[in-house]
Design a protein around this motif. Structure first.
Motif, PDB file in Angstrom:
ATOM      1  N   PRO A   1       0.837  -1.213   0.000  1.00 29.87           N
ATOM      2  CA  PRO A   1       0.000   0.000   0.000  1.00 29.87           C
ATOM      3  C   PRO A   1       0.866   1.255   0.000  1.00 29.87           C
ATOM      4  CG  PRO A   1      -0.014  -1.055   2.163  1.00 29.87           C
ATOM      5  CD  PRO A   1       0.704  -1.989   1.242  1.00 29.87           C
ATOM      6  N   THR A   2       0.400   2.257  -0.730  1.00 31.66           N
ATOM      7  CA  THR A   2       1.127   3.530  -0.802  1.00 31.66           C
ATOM      8  C   THR A   2       0.305   4.688  -0.257  1.00 31.66           C
ATOM      9  OG1 THR A   2       0.332   3.865  -3.070  1.00 31.66           O
ATOM     10  CG2 THR A   2       2.473   2.780  -2.803  1.00 31.66           C
ATOM     11  N   ASP A   3      -0.914   4.397   0.199  1.00 38.41           N
ATOM     12  CA  ASP A   3      -1.820   5.479   0.605  1.00 38.41           C
ATOM     13  C   ASP A   3      -1.981   5.592   2.114  1.00 38.41           C
ATOM     14  OD1 ASP A   3      -3.071   3.046   0.817  1.00 38.41           O
ATOM     15  OD2 ASP A   3      -5.010   3.726   0.067  1.00 38.41           O
ATOM     16  N   ILE A   4      -1.142   4.883   2.874  1.00 40.05           N
ATOM     17  CA  ILE A   4      -1.219   4.971   4.337  1.00 40.05           C
ATOM     18  C   ILE A   4      -0.053   5.819   4.822  1.00 40.05           C
ATOM     19  CG2 ILE A   4      -1.266   3.692   6.511  1.00 40.05           C
ATOM     20  CD1 ILE A   4      -2.351   1.292   5.010  1.00 40.05           C
ATOM     21  N   GLU A   5      -0.363   7.006   5.278  1.00 40.00           N
ATOM     22  CA  GLU A   5       0.674   7.963   5.661  1.00 40.00           C
ATOM     23  C   GLU A   5       1.495   7.434   6.842  1.00 40.00           C
ATOM     24  OE1 GLU A   5       1.089  12.673   6.984  1.00 40.00           O
ATOM     25  OE2 GLU A   5      -0.867  11.835   6.404  1.00 40.00           O
ATOM     26  N   GLY A   6       2.812   7.473   6.678  1.00 48.75           N
ATOM     27  CA  GLY A   6       3.721   7.077   7.753  1.00 48.75           C
ATOM     28  C   GLY A   6       4.064   5.603   7.787  1.00 48.75           C
ATOM     29  N   LEU A   7       3.454   4.793   6.925  1.00 51.86           N
ATOM     30  CA  LEU A   7       3.699   3.352   6.924  1.00 51.86           C
ATOM     31  C   LEU A   7       4.911   3.024   6.055  1.00 51.86           C
ATOM     32  CD1 LEU A   7       2.726   0.474   7.678  1.00 51.86           C
ATOM     33  CD2 LEU A   7       1.348   0.509   5.580  1.00 51.86           C
ATOM     34  N   HIS A   8       5.822   2.225   6.599  1.00 53.53           N
ATOM     35  CA  HIS A   8       7.024   1.814   5.870  1.00 53.53           C
ATOM     36  C   HIS A   8       6.874   0.338   5.501  1.00 53.53           C
ATOM     37  CE1 HIS A   8      11.056   1.451   4.479  1.00 53.53           C
ATOM     38  NE2 HIS A   8      11.493   0.760   5.509  1.00 53.53           N
ATOM     39  N   CYS A   9       6.878   0.040   4.207  1.00 48.02           N
ATOM     40  CA  CYS A   9       6.690  -1.334   3.742  1.00 48.02           C
ATOM     41  C   CYS A   9       7.981  -1.882   3.144  1.00 48.02           C
ATOM     42  CB  CYS A   9       5.586  -1.398   2.688  1.00 48.02           C
ATOM     43  SG  CYS A   9       3.948  -0.982   3.315  1.00 48.02           S
ATOM     44  N   LEU A  10       8.254  -3.152   3.456  1.00 45.40           N
ATOM     45  CA  LEU A  10       9.399  -3.859   2.882  1.00 45.40           C
ATOM     46  C   LEU A  10       8.892  -5.151   2.245  1.00 45.40           C
ATOM     47  CD1 LEU A  10      12.140  -3.491   5.669  1.00 45.40           C
ATOM     48  CD2 LEU A  10      12.049  -2.324   3.468  1.00 45.40           C
ATOM     49  N   PRO A  11       8.611  -5.143   0.938  1.00 51.83           N
ATOM     50  CA  PRO A  11       8.163  -6.373   0.269  1.00 51.83           C
ATOM     51  C   PRO A  11       9.264  -7.423   0.269  1.00 51.83           C
ATOM     52  CG  PRO A  11       7.697  -4.409  -1.058  1.00 51.83           C
ATOM     53  CD  PRO A  11       8.635  -3.991   0.027  1.00 51.83           C
ATOM     54  N   MET A  12       8.907  -8.645   0.658  1.00 50.73           N
ATOM     55  CA  MET A  12       9.880  -9.724   0.788  1.00 50.73           C
ATOM     56  C   MET A  12       9.822 -10.680  -0.406  1.00 50.73           C
ATOM     57  SD  MET A  12      11.556  -9.357   3.671  1.00 50.73           S
ATOM     58  CE  MET A  12      11.628  -7.654   3.110  1.00 50.73           C
ATOM     59  N   PRO A  13      10.975 -11.032  -0.997  1.00 55.59           N
ATOM     60  CA  PRO A  13      10.987 -12.005  -2.099  1.00 55.59           C
ATOM     61  C   PRO A  13      10.350 -13.322  -1.663  1.00 55.59           C
ATOM     62  CG  PRO A  13      13.137 -10.958  -1.842  1.00 55.59           C
ATOM     63  CD  PRO A  13      12.320 -10.540  -0.658  1.00 55.59           C
ATOM     64  N   ALA A  14       9.428 -13.828  -2.477  1.00 56.02           N
ATOM     65  CA  ALA A  14       8.687 -15.028  -2.080  1.00 56.02           C
ATOM     66  C   ALA A  14       8.250 -15.814  -3.310  1.00 56.02           C
ATOM     67  CB  ALA A  14       7.468 -14.644  -1.233  1.00 56.02           C
ATOM     68  N   PHE A  15       8.082 -17.111  -3.107  1.00 55.05           N
ATOM     69  CA  PHE A  15       7.556 -18.028  -4.125  1.00 55.05           C
ATOM     70  C   PHE A  15       6.089 -18.282  -3.808  1.00 55.05           C
ATOM     71  CE2 PHE A  15       6.530 -22.559  -4.956  1.00 55.05           C
ATOM     72  CZ  PHE A  15       6.576 -22.534  -6.342  1.00 55.05           C
ATOM     73  N   ASN A  16       5.207 -18.065  -4.797  1.00 54.65           N
ATOM     74  CA  ASN A  16       3.774 -18.185  -4.551  1.00 54.65           C
ATOM     75  C   ASN A  16       3.135 -19.326  -5.353  1.00 54.65           C
ATOM     76  OD1 ASN A  16       1.549 -17.122  -3.061  1.00 54.65           O
ATOM     77  ND2 ASN A  16       0.725 -16.259  -4.958  1.00 54.65           N
ATOM     78  N   GLY A  17       3.922 -20.338  -5.673  1.00 53.58           N
ATOM     79  CA  GLY A  17       3.441 -21.434  -6.499  1.00 53.58           C
ATOM     80  C   GLY A  17       2.368 -22.289  -5.849  1.00 53.58           C
ATOM     81  N   ILE A  18       2.364 -22.371  -4.510  1.00 59.59           N
ATOM     82  CA  ILE A  18       1.360 -23.203  -3.830  1.00 59.59           C
ATOM     83  C   ILE A  18      -0.040 -22.660  -4.084  1.00 59.59           C
ATOM     84  CG2 ILE A  18       0.526 -23.991  -1.572  1.00 59.59           C
ATOM     85  CD1 ILE A  18       3.423 -24.085  -0.650  1.00 59.59           C
ATOM     86  N   GLU A  19      -0.198 -21.340  -3.990  1.00 57.22           N
ATOM     87  CA  GLU A  19      -1.511 -20.755  -4.265  1.00 57.22           C
ATOM     88  C   GLU A  19      -1.886 -20.939  -5.731  1.00 57.22           C
ATOM     89  OE1 GLU A  19      -3.922 -16.747  -3.133  1.00 57.22           O
ATOM     90  OE2 GLU A  19      -2.037 -16.447  -4.212  1.00 57.22           O
ATOM     91  N   GLU A  20      -0.914 -20.766  -6.618  1.00 58.49           N
ATOM     92  CA  GLU A  20      -1.192 -20.875  -8.052  1.00 58.49           C
ATOM     93  C   GLU A  20      -1.625 -22.289  -8.433  1.00 58.49           C
ATOM     94  OE1 GLU A  20       2.462 -19.591  -9.712  1.00 58.49           O
ATOM     95  OE2 GLU A  20       2.196 -17.480  -9.125  1.00 58.49           O
ATOM     96  N   ARG A  21      -1.068 -23.293  -7.754  1.00 54.29           N
ATOM     97  CA  ARG A  21      -1.361 -24.679  -8.114  1.00 54.29           C
ATOM     98  C   ARG A  21      -2.499 -25.291  -7.311  1.00 54.29           C
ATOM     99  NH1 ARG A  21       3.846 -23.576  -8.916  1.00 54.29           N
ATOM    100  NH2 ARG A  21       4.983 -24.499 -10.674  1.00 54.29           N
TER     101      ARG A  21
ATOM    102  N   PRO B   1      -3.393 -20.102  -0.110  1.00 54.52           N
ATOM    103  CA  PRO B   1      -2.553 -18.900  -0.011  1.00 54.52           C
ATOM    104  C   PRO B   1      -1.384 -19.105   0.950  1.00 54.52           C
ATOM    105  CG  PRO B   1      -4.560 -18.607   1.272  1.00 54.52           C
ATOM    106  CD  PRO B   1      -4.693 -19.941   0.584  1.00 54.52           C
ATOM    107  N   TYR B   2      -0.287 -19.617   0.434  1.00 55.70           N
ATOM    108  CA  TYR B   2       0.843 -19.929   1.306  1.00 55.70           C
ATOM    109  C   TYR B   2       2.160 -19.588   0.598  1.00 55.70           C
ATOM    110  CZ  TYR B   2       3.060 -22.041   5.339  1.00 55.70           C
ATOM    111  OH  TYR B   2       3.768 -22.225   6.498  1.00 55.70           O
ATOM    112  N   PRO B   3       2.582 -18.327   0.652  1.00 58.93           N
ATOM    113  CA  PRO B   3       3.855 -17.948   0.031  1.00 58.93           C
ATOM    114  C   PRO B   3       5.058 -18.458   0.825  1.00 58.93           C
ATOM    115  CG  PRO B   3       2.911 -16.087   1.199  1.00 58.93           C
ATOM    116  CD  PRO B   3       1.893 -17.188   1.280  1.00 58.93           C
ATOM    117  N   ILE B   4       6.111 -18.803   0.119  1.00 59.64           N
ATOM    118  CA  ILE B   4       7.362 -19.267   0.734  1.00 59.64           C
ATOM    119  C   ILE B   4       8.399 -18.170   0.589  1.00 59.64           C
ATOM    120  CG2 ILE B   4       9.152 -21.037   0.717  1.00 59.64           C
ATOM    121  CD1 ILE B   4       6.396 -22.098   1.475  1.00 59.64           C
TER     122      ILE B   4
END
Length: 393
Positions: free
Chosen positions: A55-75, A79-82
């Motif tokens: 999200p970019t619309d929450i003032e003051g919030l610092h986000c750090l997106p983490m590299p993850a594999f999302n194949g379990i949800e896709e297959r 919803p279980y990212p690794i």
């Protein structure tokens, strides 16, 4: 809120996804962070999988997106990212720099790692537990989740510094299995009443015209992911049994109702927050035969818009204060579709009751569910938990 050094309290928020993934847990986490930051005196850093934009619309919030594999949800539609090894290293470093860790649900890899790292570094950890048992159709999934809840889940909840439940049913489910370090708390999610609100009949009619919906048929609405646990297989049979009802689906997922090719079904994709308001408002009934969900946010949003709801018995029992305002029926039984059909027939025979409920459910939701109140309660819990771990000298 400050630490012993008179600095803002640093909170590390961990979820499996960001709200753009459109799941209830991550949407709740985002709303809570937004309202906590409005109170002031805290800093929040949010770590979640990088499969969606933060999200970019929450003032003051610092986000750090983490590299993850999302194949379990896709297959498997689970919803279980690794998280990657580098993501876990970043998590370790972020926990070093924070005052208190807050995770939503215990089961996800990111949250399990956060719990272990917090314990190793002797940092206080709070958990908000949304989900209890999900009665999957697949017996392997059912057995596995039951085993994990009874072992790993109970161990984590028992050793967390604070445990918060969002529903009576989930709290009772885990309370029957384990004890907690401190008494567990029950805090219902809020609802954004500046977005979700009731409207008048002329506006509802206008919404129907704009959405190309019939003006003289009852409209039953589903909002959420098109997956098994949300009751899509039941809804397909109900849509076939009740051609006099127009069935409106707003969501996304593998079990897309478009594939049913039924003339009384309309599907809306990729709607978010304010875009959903006229959809809720125009419907006569939100219908959600889901299982194992605690108390879904869409129920609160619908009621805030003045739309009555029909849910599974367990969902209705998850909020005792609102149970008398909801239609409910069992989902987990052999004759589930027959039961839901019978209840729908009764509802359709008494449309005045449905209309009369609109004012009642909106007044209840607008007065009972408040993100501001929920955030204030969390704010006090954060303060108390931190100072219990690190008393002032």
């Amino acid at each position: 809120m400050t630490t012993n050094n008179n600095q803002p309290l640093k909170i590390l928020l961990i979820t499996h996804y960001y709200p753009n993934h459109r799941g209830g847990v991550e949407i709740v986490a985002g709303k809570l962070a937004e309202y906590l930051l409005k109170i002031g005196g805290i800093q929040i850093t949010w770590l979640a999988s990088n499969v969606d934009e933060p999200p970019t619309d929450i003032e003051g919030l610092h986000c750090l997106p983490m590299p993850a594999f999302n194949g379990i949800e896709e297959r498997l539609q689970l919803p279980y990212p690794i998280w990657s090894f580098s993501a876990l290293l970043t998590l370790w470093q972020q926990i070093k720099q924070t005052d208190i860790i807050h995770i939503h649900d215990y089961l996800y890899m990111s949250n399990l790692a956060a719990f272990i790292f917090a314990k190793l570094q002797k940092k206080p950890l709070m958990i908000t537990q949304h989900i209890g048992f999900i009665p999957y159709n697949n017996p392997v999934f059912r057995l596995l989740l039951s085993f994990l809840n009874s072992t790993l889940g109970c161990w984590i909840l028992r050793n967390s510094d604070r445990v918060i439940f969002i529903s009576d049913v989930v709290q009772q489910y885990f309370s029957d299995k384990t004890r907690f370090r401190r008494p567990a708390l029950l805090l219902p999610n809020g609802v954004d009443t500046s977005i979700f609100m009731p409207t008048d009949e002329s506006t509802r009619k206008q919404h129907r015209q704009e959405l190309n919906l019939p003006l003289n048929q009852p409209i039953f609405l589903f909002v959420g992911r098109f997956v098994e646990k949300k009751g899509l297989l039941i809804l397909q049979q109900l849509a076939q049994k009740f051609p006099e009802v127009h069935w409106l689906f707003a969501g996304w997922g593998a079990l897309d109702p478009t594939s049913w090719q039924l003339p009384n079904v309309t599907v809306l994709h990729n709607l978010r927050e304010a875009q959903l308001t006229p959809v809720y408002q125009t419907a006569d009934l939100l219908i959600l035969p889901s299982k194992g969900e605690g108390f879904p946010l869409v129920v609160q949003e619908a009621m805030a818009c003045g739309t009555p709801v029909m849910v599974g018995t367990e969902t209705a029992q998850a909020c005792k204060a609102a149970e008398h305002l909801m239609f409910s029926e069992q989902v987990e039984c052999d004759d589930g579709v027959s039961r839901w059909s019978a209840k729908i027939k009764i509802i359709l025979e008494n449309t005045k009751q449905l209309q009369d409920l609109r004012l009642q459910v909106s007044e209840f939701a607008q007065s009972y569910w408040s993100w501001q109140k929920t955030a204030t309660d969390y704010y006090e819990i954060f303060t108390h938990t931190f100072h219990q771990q690190f008393p002032k000298k």
